[in-house]
Design an enzyme around this catalytic site. Structure first.
Site, PDB file in Angstrom:
ATOM      1  N   ASP A  16     -15.605  82.030  10.007  1.00 46.74           N
ATOM      2  CA  ASP A  16     -16.257  81.093  10.920  1.00 46.74           C
ATOM      3  C   ASP A  16     -17.503  81.689  11.568  1.00 46.74           C
ATOM      4  O   ASP A  16     -18.596  81.101  11.508  1.00 46.74           O
ATOM      5  CB  ASP A  16     -15.286  80.644  12.015  1.00 46.74           C
ATOM      6  CG  ASP A  16     -14.189  79.741  11.482  1.00 46.74           C
ATOM      7  OD1 ASP A  16     -13.830  79.874  10.302  1.00 46.74           O
ATOM      8  OD2 ASP A  16     -13.677  78.915  12.255  1.00 46.74           O
ATOM      9  N   ARG A  96     -10.411  85.744  27.098  1.00 50.35           N
ATOM     10  CA  ARG A  96     -11.649  84.969  26.943  1.00 50.35           C
ATOM     11  C   ARG A  96     -12.648  85.156  28.080  1.00 50.35           C
ATOM     12  O   ARG A  96     -13.850  85.277  27.837  1.00 50.35           O
ATOM     13  CB  ARG A  96     -11.322  83.485  26.757  1.00 50.35           C
ATOM     14  CG  ARG A  96     -10.529  83.153  25.503  1.00 50.35           C
ATOM     15  CD  ARG A  96     -10.995  83.914  24.301  1.00 50.35           C
ATOM     16  NE  ARG A  96     -10.378  83.456  23.054  1.00 50.35           N
ATOM     17  CZ  ARG A  96     -10.023  84.258  22.076  1.00 50.35           C
ATOM     18  NH1 ARG A  96     -10.205  85.563  22.195  1.00 50.35           N
ATOM     19  NH2 ARG A  96      -9.485  83.783  20.968  1.00 50.35           N
ATOM     20  N   ASP A 125     -10.205  77.483  23.956  1.00 50.73           N
ATOM     21  CA  ASP A 125     -11.139  78.601  24.066  1.00 50.73           C
ATOM     22  C   ASP A 125     -12.564  78.154  24.354  1.00 50.73           C
ATOM     23  O   ASP A 125     -13.305  78.832  25.079  1.00 50.73           O
ATOM     24  CB  ASP A 125     -11.103  79.453  22.793  1.00 50.73           C
ATOM     25  CG  ASP A 125      -9.892  80.365  22.741  1.00 50.73           C
ATOM     26  OD1 ASP A 125      -9.266  80.564  23.800  1.00 50.73           O
ATOM     27  OD2 ASP A 125      -9.572  80.872  21.653  1.00 50.73           O
ATOM     28  N   SER A 177      -3.050  80.670  11.684  1.00 44.95           N
ATOM     29  CA  SER A 177      -4.149  81.482  12.206  1.00 44.95           C
ATOM     30  C   SER A 177      -3.605  82.498  13.205  1.00 44.95           C
ATOM     31  O   SER A 177      -2.573  82.273  13.846  1.00 44.95           O
ATOM     32  CB  SER A 177      -5.201  80.596  12.881  1.00 44.95           C
ATOM     33  OG  SER A 177      -4.657  79.974  14.031  1.00 44.95           O
TER      34      SER A 177
END
Length: 403
Positions: A16, A96, A125, A177
């Site tokens: 990505d 994050r 996120d 994932s």
């Protein structure tokens, strides 16, 4: 596209963000600086830096933030005893804001016009990255390609990568994932999207299958000072070393797995599997020390605030004034939370077998069932009658005369 000359991208080295790097250069005509934060995901950090440069980044940062992550993000959440929806210790949620803070800092130092991330438009996120960015630099521009481009899924990204000569990672295809840091690993998507399907065998990375864990229990002691863990089995350690030690011990015994359906901030329910071995031990041990050092009403008040605090962190409001204010309250009452908890670990379970503290409010002379000279049991009669007064009045009105 808006005119942007320089972008700092949160870069993982995966498909990505590699595509995003090239896509931003092509569609914005901008210089891209890659930033990879080492929060404990392993050797891939340095590999990501090299790959970013090979993919076209003008510069690549790879910063070791592990100690800071544990000290300034994991430990405050432990001090607050925070758990989202009663089960999730929020390992992704607390990483994050640290990554986003560094994104903003690097963008400022590099004179960049914008920051960019690879979070999808369905997840939490994106919210966490951007709320942090705007809280720290209100005029920052954010590029979120998953909300902008026409790609629909992984196949489109692979085709674009091949077209642009971007190396596509040759890794075993996983039916889910993964996101990892020092505190936890999360598993989502793919086969896990069906909440009835059991996690695939061999999925878990940090913890041994409880069925294969040692047949002999292990006891450990964790010491706290002012709510912060400082020692394991009497050996003092820094934040990073301590968490790594507990991860190893808990992982060996299969402690720290949860499989939940949570409520994302964006509105949907999501099934996630998380393993937080060392963090689970810290949470249990911390509550044990609190049980003998915190006043009852102070603890009950704090416990009422835990769901609100956890939602703030989970939803991305780490740098919001309400989270900061609430953290000050949490930390203030932690000043007396010093002591040691003893835990027994066995086959996926961790439970308290003892707790002690020089600041303990536990008074053996008062609580004992044996003869004592400090508590008059007859006093309880008046206490009960006073507590019952409103109940008796209510009952008398409800039942009426003669009942």
């Amino acid at each position: 596209m808006e005119k942007i000359k320089k972008v700092v991208l949160a870069y993982s080295g995966g498909l990505d963000t590699s595509v995003i790097l090239a896509w931003i250069k092509e569609n914005y005509g901008a210089e891209v600086i890659a930033f990879t934060a080492d929060v404990g995901q392993g050797e891939e950090v340095e590999e990501a830096k090299q790959k970013a440069l090979a993919t076209g980044a003008s510069k690549a940062y790879a910063l070791d933030l592990r100690e800071e992550f544990v000290r300034d993000f994991v430990f405050p959440v432990i001090r607050a005893a925070a758990v989202y929806e009663n089960q999730y210790l929020m390992g992704t949620s607390i990483a994050r804001p640290l990554i986003a803070r560094e994104l903003v800092r690097i963008a400022r130092e590099e004179g960049a016009d914008a920051i960019a991330h690879g979070a999808t438009g369905k997840g939490n996120d994106q919210v966490r990255f951007e709320l942090t960015a705007y809280a720290l630099q209100p005029d920052i521009k954010v590029i979120a390609p998953w909300r902008e481009w026409s790609f629909k899924g992984r196949t489109d990204l692979i085709n674009y990568a091949k077209e642009k000569g971007i190396p596509v990672p040759v890794t075993p295809e996983r039916p889910y994932s993964i996101d990892a840091n020092l505190f936890h690993i999360s598993y989502e998507g793919g086969v896990l999207e069906d909440p009835w399907v059991a996690p695939p065998k061999g999925m878990w990375r940090l913890t041994r299958d409880p069925e294969d864990a040692p047949d002999v229990p292990e006891e450990i002691e964790i010491e706290f000072e002012a709510g912060n863990p400082v020692a394991v089995n009497g050996q003092r350690m820094g934040p990073l070393e301590l968490l790594q030690c507990l991860n190893q011990i808990a992982g060996k015994h299969g402690v720290g797995r949860v499989d939940i359906v949570e409520n994302r901030f964006v509105g949907m329910k999501s099934r996630g599997c998380y393993e937080t071995p060392g963090g689970t031990l810290l949470h249990i041990a911390h509550r044990a020390v609190e049980s003998i050092t915190l006043d009852r009403e102070v603890m009950h008040l704090r416990d009422q605030l835990i769901p609100q605090y956890a939602e703030m962190v989970y939803n991305g409001f780490w740098y919001a004034p309400e989270r900061i204010a609430l953290q000050k309250f949490m930390d203030d009452i932690q000043q007396r939370v010093s002591g040691v908890a003893r835990l027994k670990l066995y086959k996926g379970n961790a439970y308290v077998t003892g707790r002690k503290s020089d600041a303990s409010l536990y008074d053996h002379k008062t609580v004992t069932f044996e003869e004592d000279e400090v508590y008059n049991q007859a006093d309880a009669g008046g206490f009960i009658r006073l507590q019952a007064l409103r109940l008796r009045t209510h009952a008398a009105k409800r039942l009426g005369p003669g009942e």
